[in-house]
Design an enzyme around this catalytic site. Structure first.
Site, PDB file in Angstrom:
ATOM      1  N   SER A 151     -58.367  95.615  -3.041  1.00  0.00           N
ATOM      2  CA  SER A 151     -58.450  96.580  -1.947  1.00  0.00           C
ATOM      3  C   SER A 151     -59.783  97.317  -2.040  1.00  0.00           C
ATOM      4  CB  SER A 151     -57.304  97.586  -2.043  1.00  0.00           C
ATOM      5  OG  SER A 151     -57.564  98.470  -3.112  1.00  0.00           O
ATOM      6  N   LYS A 152     -59.968  98.247  -1.122  1.00  0.00           N
ATOM      7  CA  LYS A 152     -61.215  99.010  -1.063  1.00  0.00           C
ATOM      8  C   LYS A 152     -61.546  99.692  -2.389  1.00  0.00           C
ATOM      9  CE  LYS A 152     -62.423 100.330   3.591  1.00  0.00           C
ATOM     10  NZ  LYS A 152     -61.999 101.192   4.660  1.00  0.00           N
ATOM     11  N   ARG A 153     -60.498 100.030  -3.112  1.00  0.00           N
ATOM     12  CA  ARG A 153     -60.727 100.704  -4.398  1.00  0.00           C
ATOM     13  C   ARG A 153     -61.620  99.870  -5.318  1.00  0.00           C
ATOM     14  NH1 ARG A 153     -56.675 100.454  -7.530  1.00  0.00           N
ATOM     15  NH2 ARG A 153     -55.387  99.261  -6.116  1.00  0.00           N
TER      16      ARG A 153
END
Ligand code: GLU
Length: 466
Positions: free
Chosen positions: A239-241
């Site tokens: 994910s964006k993390r």
């Protein structure tokens, strides 16, 4: 049989790494089999689909050079066709109109949940609805078989079976007349002659419904190939993390499409322990059998390593084309004011990790020097530096031919003559040329700056440091 694959993104956001890997595998398989690759935009979810997402997906595919032979098709432009198939199914009795109110369906669901059952439509409207008038609202439901199993042999996951009793008569047309997702996918895949459905494994649960639809339409069921998801460095869903996840962000960050493709192909596919694959090689070697079953982990370091490899080994002109994009992105619109980008690539490919970094370092070849790095000045501009700059100016302005070897030789001679190390000559000149004390060999740097401009920059530095 000609192999036909497709990439069918829903345009609800940018193209992320997982989607790009699906696109690549579908594309590779089509190319490997000399088949056809279809591009289809699944934009029936009108609320979540946007034009900017469509543009971002298409731009990303083009940047990655994943070209399609057919399409892009848009589901929203195919509503007449879906309606036609729904009417055929109603006539054939493989689908039926359901007049149950929302309240009834909701009450049914609650009751089933209370009893610990999986909520499913009870087939109330399956047989007779003669008591309904034509202007009453209705949905169209698929008449799913009530007994037996739906089975398929997934190319990655192996044999998968679902009990029909677990599935329900799902809606294929909503009360507003719009068709639903699983239905559109099947009609499209059929109409487009798709032989191999390659997609993320989040669609495994849709597959039995789709297979039953194929059968109801008397059609051959395609081969399914569900790819395991991609995990981040820490083992959780990517994910964006985990940093950049959109393909275009990788472009912005200075990666080459060849590096990203090579990186993506190894996320869930292997050929021995080989790591580096040209696109041509991928096409030759790619098979569905070699796709791995387990989830693949994302590893930014490996992507960086591949990017460094391709910056050094791809034809200079090819890397230069991407560098030009970055220079323009950084506001350098008139590239004619500087050297050839391929020469910048040659001088800098070993010194940068990304093209973004290369473009930042190359600004000085297109723009005037307006300041000097204070740390560089402190370290390298000492007593005598201005004299050395003056002497360099004299020697260099007499050079017959302006090439890096001649420049280097002339400056080495000067250092000897002045009895100083090469650093004392080269570093003030680097500051003069680039505004920083870091650049390729001084001869190469001056070549990139160009004769006239280089001499002017020495004069400018003499004035600044005097
Ligand atoms: N539109 C779906 C998605 O973006 C893909 C459907 C399919 O490949 O069958 O996840």
């Amino acid at each position: 049989m000609q192999v036909v694959t497709r990439f069918a993104p829903s345009p609800t956001g940018y193209l992320h790494v997982g989607g790009a890997r699906t696109a690549l595998f579908s594309w590779l398989y089509a190319r490997h089999c000399q088949g056809k690759f279809v591009m289809r935009i699944e934009d029936t979810d009108l609320e979540r689909s946007t034009q900017s997402a469509i543009d971002a997906i298409i731009d990303s595919m083009q940047w990655l050079n994943l070209s399609w032979d057919d399409g892009p098709y848009y589901q929203t432009k195919r509503f007449d066709r879906y309606r036609e198939v729904i009417n055929q199914m109603l006539e054939a009795g493989t689908a039926y109109k359901c007049y149950c109110t929302k309240e009834r369906v909701e009450a049914l669901r609650e009751e089933q949940m209370k009893q610990g059952l999986k909520p499913r439509y009870d087939g109330h409207c399956r047989e007779d609805h003669s008591e309904h008038s034509p202007d009453e609202p209705y949905v169209v439901r698929f008449k799913n078989p009530t007994t037996g199993v739906v089975a398929f042999d997934d190319m990655v996951k192996g044999h998968i079976e679902f009990q029909n009793s677990e599935l329900d008569d799902f809606i294929i047309q909503r009360s507003d007349g719009t068709p639903t997702y699983n239905f559109c996918v099947v009609v499209d895949d059929l109409d487009m002659g798709i032989t191999h459905v390659i997609r993320g494994d989040d669609h495994v649960n849709n597959t039995p419904k789709q297979i039953n639809l194929y059968k109801a339409l008397g059609a051959k069921v395609p081969v399914f190939c569900h790819l395991a998801m991609i995990l981040g460095d820490d083992g959780t869903k990517l994910s964006k993390r985990h940093g950049a996840v959109s393909v275009m962000q990788y472009r912005e960050d200075g990666y080459l499409p060849e590096a990203l493709l090579n990186y993506l192909v190894r996320l869930g596919w292997s050929h021995g322990d080989q790591e580096i694959f040209s696109v041509q090689e991928m096409i030759e070697l790619f098979t569905l059998e070699a796709i791995t079953k387990s989830a693949s982990g994302f590893n930014t370091k490996k992507l960086d390593w591949l990017n460094a490899h391709y910056m050094k080994t791809l034809p200079r002109e090819q890397v230069a084309a991407e560098l030009e994009w970055h220079l323009q992105r950084q506001g350098i619109t008139d590239l004619s004011t500087g050297p050839k980008c391929a020469d910048i690539v040659a001088a800098y490919c070993e010194r940068c990790h990304t093209l973004k970094e290369m473009a930042e370092k190359a600004r000085c070849y297109f723009e005037e020097i307006t300041s000097y790095d204070p740390a560089g000045v402190k370290k390298w501009i000492k007593e005598g530096s201005v004299d050395i700059l003056k002497a360099s100016l004299e020697v260099l302005s007499k050079l017959e031919s302006w090439n890096s070897q001649a420049i280097d030789e002339a400056l080495e001679q000067l250092a000897k003559q002045k009895e100083v190390g090469m650093g004392k000559v080269g570093q003030p000149l680097r500051l003069a040329m680039t505004g920083t004390a870091m650049s390729p060999g001084i001869g190469d740097t001056m070549m990139l700056v160009g004769r006239e401009r280089a001499l002017k920059r020495i004069e400018q530095a003499i004035a600044a440091f005097a």
